[in-house]
Design a protein around this motif. Structure first.
Motif, PDB file in Angstrom:
ATOM      1  N   LEU A 259       0.821  -1.211   0.000  1.00 29.29           N
ATOM      2  CA  LEU A 259       0.000   0.000   0.000  1.00 29.29           C
ATOM      3  C   LEU A 259       0.856   1.262   0.000  1.00 29.29           C
ATOM      4  CD1 LEU A 259      -2.875  -0.905   2.480  1.00 29.29           C
ATOM      5  CD2 LEU A 259      -3.072  -0.562   0.023  1.00 29.29           C
ATOM      6  N   ALA A 260       2.006   1.189   0.659  1.00 31.35           N
ATOM      7  CA  ALA A 260       2.889   2.356   0.724  1.00 31.35           C
ATOM      8  C   ALA A 260       3.574   2.622  -0.615  1.00 31.35           C
ATOM      9  CB  ALA A 260       3.925   2.165   1.825  1.00 31.35           C
ATOM     10  N   GLY A 261       3.581   1.612  -1.479  1.00 33.57           N
ATOM     11  CA  GLY A 261       4.190   1.782  -2.798  1.00 33.57           C
ATOM     12  C   GLY A 261       5.701   1.885  -2.761  1.00 33.57           C
ATOM     13  N   VAL A 262       6.325   1.179  -1.786  1.00 30.45           N
ATOM     14  CA  VAL A 262       7.782   1.209  -1.677  1.00 30.45           C
ATOM     15  C   VAL A 262       8.314  -0.203  -1.866  1.00 30.45           C
ATOM     16  CG1 VAL A 262       7.792   3.212  -0.154  1.00 30.45           C
ATOM     17  CG2 VAL A 262       7.703   0.925   0.847  1.00 30.45           C
ATOM     18  N   LYS A 263       9.601  -0.297  -2.120  1.00 30.20           N
ATOM     19  CA  LYS A 263      10.260  -1.587  -2.281  1.00 30.20           C
ATOM     20  C   LYS A 263      11.253  -1.802  -1.146  1.00 30.20           C
ATOM     21  CE  LYS A 263       9.921  -1.701  -7.332  1.00 30.20           C
ATOM     22  NZ  LYS A 263      10.680  -1.819  -8.608  1.00 30.20           N
ATOM     23  N   GLY A 264      11.551  -3.068  -0.903  1.00 30.13           N
ATOM     24  CA  GLY A 264      12.563  -3.392   0.091  1.00 30.13           C
ATOM     25  C   GLY A 264      12.007  -3.403   1.509  1.00 30.13           C
ATOM     26  N   LEU A 265      12.915  -3.265   2.460  1.00 35.67           N
ATOM     27  CA  LEU A 265      12.596  -3.395   3.885  1.00 35.67           C
ATOM     28  C   LEU A 265      11.869  -2.168   4.403  1.00 35.67           C
ATOM     29  CD1 LEU A 265      13.161  -5.327   6.304  1.00 35.67           C
ATOM     30  CD2 LEU A 265      15.164  -3.917   6.780  1.00 35.67           C
ATOM     31  N   ILE A 266      10.776  -2.373   5.157  1.00 38.34           N
ATOM     32  CA  ILE A 266      10.084  -1.269   5.810  1.00 38.34           C
ATOM     33  C   ILE A 266       9.882  -1.603   7.285  1.00 38.34           C
ATOM     34  CG2 ILE A 266       8.830  -0.685   3.689  1.00 38.34           C
ATOM     35  CD1 ILE A 266       6.284  -1.753   5.248  1.00 38.34           C
ATOM     36  N   ASP A 267       9.611  -0.578   8.065  1.00 39.66           N
ATOM     37  CA  ASP A 267       9.195  -0.740   9.448  1.00 39.66           C
ATOM     38  C   ASP A 267       7.711  -0.417   9.518  1.00 39.66           C
ATOM     39  OD1 ASP A 267      11.679  -1.449  10.352  1.00 39.66           O
ATOM     40  OD2 ASP A 267      12.258   0.579  10.920  1.00 39.66           O
ATOM     41  N   VAL A 268       6.899  -1.405   9.904  1.00 44.30           N
ATOM     42  CA  VAL A 268       5.452  -1.214   9.943  1.00 44.30           C
ATOM     43  C   VAL A 268       5.080  -0.044  10.855  1.00 44.30           C
ATOM     44  CG1 VAL A 268       3.259  -2.291  10.598  1.00 44.30           C
ATOM     45  CG2 VAL A 268       4.997  -3.622   9.400  1.00 44.30           C
ATOM     46  N   ASP A 269       5.833   0.130  11.962  1.00 41.39           N
ATOM     47  CA  ASP A 269       5.478   1.193  12.906  1.00 41.39           C
ATOM     48  C   ASP A 269       5.732   2.595  12.361  1.00 41.39           C
ATOM     49  OD1 ASP A 269       8.183   0.799  13.001  1.00 41.39           O
ATOM     50  OD2 ASP A 269       8.281   0.357  15.130  1.00 41.39           O
ATOM     51  N   ASN A 270       6.331   2.699  11.182  1.00 44.24           N
ATOM     52  CA  ASN A 270       6.426   4.001  10.525  1.00 44.24           C
ATOM     53  C   ASN A 270       5.131   4.371   9.809  1.00 44.24           C
ATOM     54  OD1 ASN A 270       9.060   4.476  11.315  1.00 44.24           O
ATOM     55  ND2 ASN A 270       9.946   3.578   9.461  1.00 44.24           N
ATOM     56  N   TYR A 271       4.230   3.385   9.631  1.00 46.16           N
ATOM     57  CA  TYR A 271       2.993   3.595   8.879  1.00 46.16           C
ATOM     58  C   TYR A 271       1.742   3.389   9.733  1.00 46.16           C
ATOM     59  CZ  TYR A 271       6.147   3.269   4.877  1.00 46.16           C
ATOM     60  OH  TYR A 271       7.171   3.472   3.982  1.00 46.16           O
TER      61      TYR A 271
END
Length: 301
Positions: A259-271
């Motif tokens: 949904l964020a439209g990004v690739k690679g590693l993310i931190d869920v708590d940023n969203y």
């Protein structure tokens, strides 16, 4: 030949190069960890800030090596680094032995990367030391601009359990340069603890594999109804949410990333934050309840 004089000169003249080399290796390992993990949990591989060996401990180790090997000739400050090869060190902590093997195998196959060369590796997991010590070590030579001699940096790659063993057994105190001689009781207990913690690592590997399989199966399952849920807790890899009937489910990272439209590693708590109300699609199967957000909360810019 005065080891202390040569060691002092080495620390005075080489400290700047050591700091640069340590930072270069730390950045290199951080980049490799992100590439290897892709969109997985970033805590699986954590690169520490590194350390420069305490000068007194380095002196004790230098003297011990000279005593043990009569052929060693210490005739310059530069020779100190050739004898004590772990003055500069960086540690990588892993969640499991499979992650440890993942980065270890990658490093062994690395060539010359912007002046960083892997020159030696040691596997104390396949063949633990008599004390029970387990880890994998990689030695690198690092070119530093403005310094003619490369810096040797030791990379220690350990699981959290292997690292905890060193703390729990006071390993540093019982090294040859540590000052204490281990009793039979200490040797026996330390070895037993190492074996038990190795079993914990094996169990953690099994559990991690099972959890990852659960997320994959959930992603492949058909979604059912839509409902509104409230985020209860949020972390790097998933969030926990609850509907109006107090039914809880997991929101996996890959659903948020899509949904964020990004690739690679993310931190869920940023969203997602505790208290967020969002509409989700529900996957409810034998492995658990999973919530797939329809949209992410809008944040004021």
């Amino acid at each position: 030949m005065n080891p202390e004089l040569y060691l002092n000169e080495c620390y005075e003249t080489r400290r700047e190069a050591w700091d640069v080399a340590q930072d270069s290796v730390t950045a290199w390992l951080t980049r490799i960890s992100r590439e290897l993990l892709e969109d997985s949990d970033g805590m699986r591989l954590v690169v520490g800030s590194g350390r420069i060996k305490d000068q007194d401990r380095a002196l004790l180790k230098l003297k011990l090596k000279i005593e043990q090997d009569g052929d060693l000739a210490l005739d310059s400050a530069r020779k100190v680094e050739q004898i004590v090869r772990d003055i500069v060190g960086v540690k990588v902590l892993c969640k499991s032995t499979r992650d440890q093997a993942l980065i270890f195998d990658h490093l062994k196959q690395s060539g010359n990367h912007h002046g960083i060369r892997v020159v030696e590796s040691k596997d104390y997991v396949s063949a633990p030391k008599a004390s029970g010590y387990r880890a994998v070590h990689v030695l690198c030579e690092v070119d530093v601009p403005g310094h003619p001699d490369a810096v040797t940096v030791e990379i220690q790659i350990k699981t959290r359990a292997q690292d905890a063993w060193g703390e729990l057994t006071h390993e540093d105190l019982y090294k040859p340069e540590g000052g204490l001689r281990p009793s039979r009781l200490h040797q026996s207990v330390a070895k037993t603890m190492a074996d038990l913690l190795n079993l914990v690592d094996c169990l953690a590997d099994d559990l991690a594999t099972d959890v990852e399989g659960t997320f994959i199966h959930a992603a492949e399952s058909e979604e059912s109804d839509t409902r509104t849920v409230t985020v209860q807790t949020s972390g790097p890899r998933y969030a926990l949410a609850e509907d109006e009937d107090d039914k809880r489910g997991l929101i996996p990272a890959h659903a948020v990333r899509d949904l964020a439209g990004v690739k690679g590693l993310i931190d869920v708590d940023n969203y997602l934050e505790p208290g967020d109300e969002i509409d989700v699609k529900v996957v409810d199967n034998e492995e658990g309840v999973f919530y797939y957000p329809v949209a992410l909360p809008e944040r004021p810019s």
